[in-house]
Design an enzyme around this catalytic site. Structure first.
Site, PDB file in Angstrom:
ATOM      1  CB  CYS A 196      -8.950  -4.536   3.144  1.00 18.59           C
ATOM      2  SG  CYS A 196      -7.554  -3.468   3.526  1.00 18.59           S
ATOM      3  CB  ALA A 200      -0.957  -0.019   1.180  1.00 16.34           C
ATOM      4  CB  SER A 248      -0.086  -2.649  -5.765  1.00 13.37           C
ATOM      5  OG  SER A 248      -1.148  -1.739  -5.686  1.00 13.37           O
TER       6      SER A 248
END
Lengths: 561, 561
Positions: free
Chosen positions: B44, B12, B40
């Site tokens: 979540c 992130a 990347s």
């Protein structure tokens, strides 16, 4: 000695003031004078009664436990003397009395403090045929009953709503859901003209069309057609639309006659002038709700923003101030929100029209996105438009349409109430989990993009500005989506269209030719378009732009291959 | 000369820093060193892959157009050199180099600016049997694949999750939706212990139970039962729970080994210390994301709050600051939100535990309500708990459970970021229409009630405090609901229960007897209860209280007549 408070108007402001006042002061003599027969009713839900989504009219004037909020209720539960059918005819400020008429005759009441919660009245259209049966406002309880009775009693199949504001659009949805053939006539060029800029409002058009509502924009109603005393059609400057029922929803005006007659100051909006304590020009008289003016938090202008939510806040502030609490009401942002079938449309702060009126130098941006993480079930589109003041970087307005709009509007209401800048909004610790948001939320994205625009790193072109130049050409349109995306849909009628997927752009810059030509990049939401614009600029292209909102923010003609 | 930026960690913070940096600086040499094989990715959403709600793992590491975000993607699209499989072993601050290992051997890279986005690693439980097959963390992509493989390869019918935080509860929902028999073991006395106070967390218990999740609170895991090298059960201090699969979700710790080894300051949380520009103790080295500490906006304490959303914001701030923009990151509120079936649970700012830790004198209130106008279709309950600092009237924390929680949390995130007081929140011009809100929104209600509490006009008793005294008596419990409501449900086991509907209370005060006795009023949401408390106080009762939240906020035993 206990103070004597008289309140004129027994709906939102009036009853809130009364109830709060009793809780703050056990001894005050509190008398509410209401002209009509209903107290404390919730008019905001009336449209949903038309479709049957709200099944019982009791929802509006009874407590959730089914108890009618009448004089008896207010006496026993709230300790307030609320009198219906009391038409106040005069305020005498010198003697501090009000005169009112009832069926039993005229009465005079003395007050120490007087509260005006006289509300607003729908504007009528003084047009030929306006007195015919079947033409209604939709504001008071009796309007609702009259409309309901007419639909049931006559063979109403066609309804025309005049005015595409909040009430007009809510009614359109609910009449359509009831199965009536529904038309909306609006003088201005868009729906929800108070709330939305044109290119945002136009994103609602497919939804309106899909739900079989005939929308007539830029049309002025000139007369009503009448047959046997009953309305049979609405005549505009362009056509006649058949209708057995017409709702006039072109706005309301504040009820200020009593205030005017007793010499209270009236503000520039035509509302009763009040200071931040909700005091009128007479310190013994307060005014709140639809009859009182508000101050706009951003423009500082006086505004007429009749809202049930504002009226309730006014009532609470007034009650506190009557009891010496010195509460300042901070003003409004002109916030509004409207559900239109599966779309939400909301706005707070200034839009382009009101920002120009306020003389604020601003930049704006249109940013579409997903309302939650793109791969989550139920994901939908939301398009955010944000306006920022040049120089201060203070955000002055936000509009949004799509899914889960209300939380973005409420967040921006709060941010703008505190004078938030772009960077402050970008760095808010917004609640993040995949069902609710992306890791950079839609407001953060809008604030970041607008920051880039202010800094000259992003040359966005607004969709309506591009629509104005689209056909005439004079630009190269560089769509950087993948080939399958382009074959699914593209903007119609572009003379000079090139497709280079973003991943190939850095390698294929030579194909574009002249580095000084006007280039407009685009993609689905203008994320890749912005990236492409940056690549071009960094490669020495001097006139690179991108289409704000890409395909997702484009309300105008498209081609489907 | 172009500056050379090395970034350690390619998820992130790292990739956000890199991409933003390229857009700000066309000449910078930007190298990302990622230990793993994926760049990347969106961790979540991993729990939603387990239930199949997210159908393809590509959702996490491909663009919405189906392009893998690999080194090639970052090179061609973002203009960034991102290298996977690069395990950094050393930072030499004197020579400004980093050393890393690849399959091809050791390499050394010089930097002008270094960015640490090294993330966090799940905490393991060093218990007997912890090395057995079938015991997993759920953090990295390989964890997800391993869990998925095991469910498919073995006859997994029973899963135990250790830890009832965000990830634990999201996983519980998704395992249950997949049809596995799911248990959650939590050492503390509640679910989501980081987010919620006990009485709010307990309102989630019926939902958890209804969805057949076995929840074991106040239970400490002491060992894993192992059969043939594969986990067969979780042994707690109270029982053995059968399981062929165990997920350990007891938290993560920041990856700070590299930072420590090169002498960077480590903060009190164990994270890398950073200033408001995200600079470490070495001005040429930045840190962001899970490995970096945050400052809490309310308590000003350093906190460890690993969140993907925060990591993205850090990356953007770091990129700007490398380019001389001097952006200050304002800190966090510890905001969190979690979907648990049809309930949302969220929190921002301080809760009772963290407020006490911060030494802040506060008052709190629990206020249930409807998430929209009570008569609208789809209406549901939302319970808001708000905490305010005594004296300043500044709101310091909000929790909520129920429906449409996220917008209330986001609004309060924004309000608290600007130091909002109760009165400021009560007067926000929140978006109002029947599908979205009541005329006084839930946050306004909470702020108003809390204001009354601070002013001594409302003597609310928290549900968990009442639960502690419920059985022993010593009070009169005055339920002011209607008789049908009381017959539907009431709090169980109250020794001295009286029912007088609110509308009759003013007339029946004499029945209550002693004006100095301890009286607790109550209703459905404590609106009428508060009214009753006020009536009693104004009538001279000296010891009147009301039960915050009424029946709607009551998580404990009830009687159904």
């Amino acid at each position: 000695m206990s103070k004597k408070v008289v309140i004129i108007g027994g709906v939102a402001t009036g009853m809130k003031t009364a109830a709060r006042l009793r809780r703050l002061d056990k001894d005050a003599k509190i008398i509410v004078l209401e002209r009509g027969q209903s107290l404390s009713y919730g008019a905001c839900g009336f449209p949903y009664y038309i479709s049957g989504e709200v099944k019982s009219f009791n929802s509006f004037d009874h407590t959730p436990q089914g108890i009618l909020r009448d004089s008896e209720y207010f006496r026993t539960v709230k300790g307030v003397d609320a009198r219906t059918g009391c038409n106040v005819t005069k305020i005498d400020r010198a003697s501090k009395t009000v005169t009112y008429e009832t069926q039993e005759g005229e009465q005079v009441l003395a007050y120490d403090k007087l509260v005006l919660g006289t509300g607003a009245t729908p504007v009528k259209l003084p047009l030929p045929g306006a007195d015919a049966q079947g033409i209604h406002s939709f504001w008071f309880p009796w309007d609702v009953h009259a409309v309901e009775d007419e639909i049931n009693a006559r063979k109403v199949t066609d309804v025309v709503i005049i005015g595409a504001g909040f009430i007009g659009m809510e009614l359109a949805e609910n009449f359509a859901k009831r199965g009536l053939k529904t038309s909306v006539v609006e003088m201005q060029d868009r729906v929800l003209p108070q709330l939305l800029d044109k290119e945002i409002a136009d994103l609602l058009l497919p939804t309106i069309k899909k739900n079989n509502i005939k929308l007539c924009l830029n049309e002025k109603t000139v007369a009503f057609e009448v047959t046997n005393g009953i309305v049979s059609g609405v005549k505009t400057d362009k056509q006649v639309i058949p209708a057995q029922l017409v709702i006039v929803a072109v706005g309301v005006r504040p009820n200020v006659e009593l205030a005017k007659a007793c010499g209270l100051a009236i503000g520039p909006t035509g509302c009763i002038a009040v200071n931040e304590y909700m005091e009128t020009s007479d310190p013994d008289i307060y005014a709140g709700g639809d009859c009182a003016e508000n101050t706009h938090i951003i423009s500082k202008a006086k505004v007429f923003t009749p809202m049930g939510s504002t009226a309730n806040k006014h009532g609470r502030v007034i009650a506190g101030n009557i009891c010496g609490q010195a509460i300042k009401y901070p003003g409004v942002l002109g916030t509004g929100i409207c559900q239109i079938f599966d779309m939400e449309a909301g706005s707070t702060g200034l839009n382009e029209r009101t920002a120009k009126l306020a003389g604020i130098e601003y930049k704006a941006i249109v940013t579409p996105g997903n309302d939650r993480l793109n791969y989550m079930p139920g994901v939908g589109r939301i398009v955010v438009k944000m306006l920022v003041e040049v120089g201060s970087q203070r955000i002055i307005g936000v509009q949004a349409i799509g899914k889960n709009v209300s939380k973005r509007i409420d967040t921006m209401v709060t941010a703008m109430s505190f004078g938030a800048t772009l960077q402050q909004v970008a760095n808010l610790d917004i609640a993040y989990a995949p069902p609710f948001n992306g890791p950079i939320d839609n407001l953060g994205t809008a604030a970041n993009c607008l920051g880039n625009k202010l800094a000259g790193r992003f040359n966005g072109i607004n969709p309506k500005d591009f629509e104005a130049m689209r056909a005439q050409g004079g630009y190269l349109f560089l769509d950087v989506r993948t080939a399958p995306e382009v074959s699914r849909n593209r903007i119609a009628g572009i003379p000079n269209f090139v497709n280079i997927p973003l991943g190939e752009l850095r390698q294929r810059l030579d194909e574009l030719g002249d580095k000084d030509q006007f280039i407009i990049t685009s993609c689905q939401i203008d994320l890749r378009g912005y990236e492409a614009e940056t690549i071009l600029r960094q490669a020495g292209f001097t006139n690179a732009h991108s289409l704000e909102g890409g395909m997702s923010g484009w309300p105008y003609a498209t081609e489907h291959d």
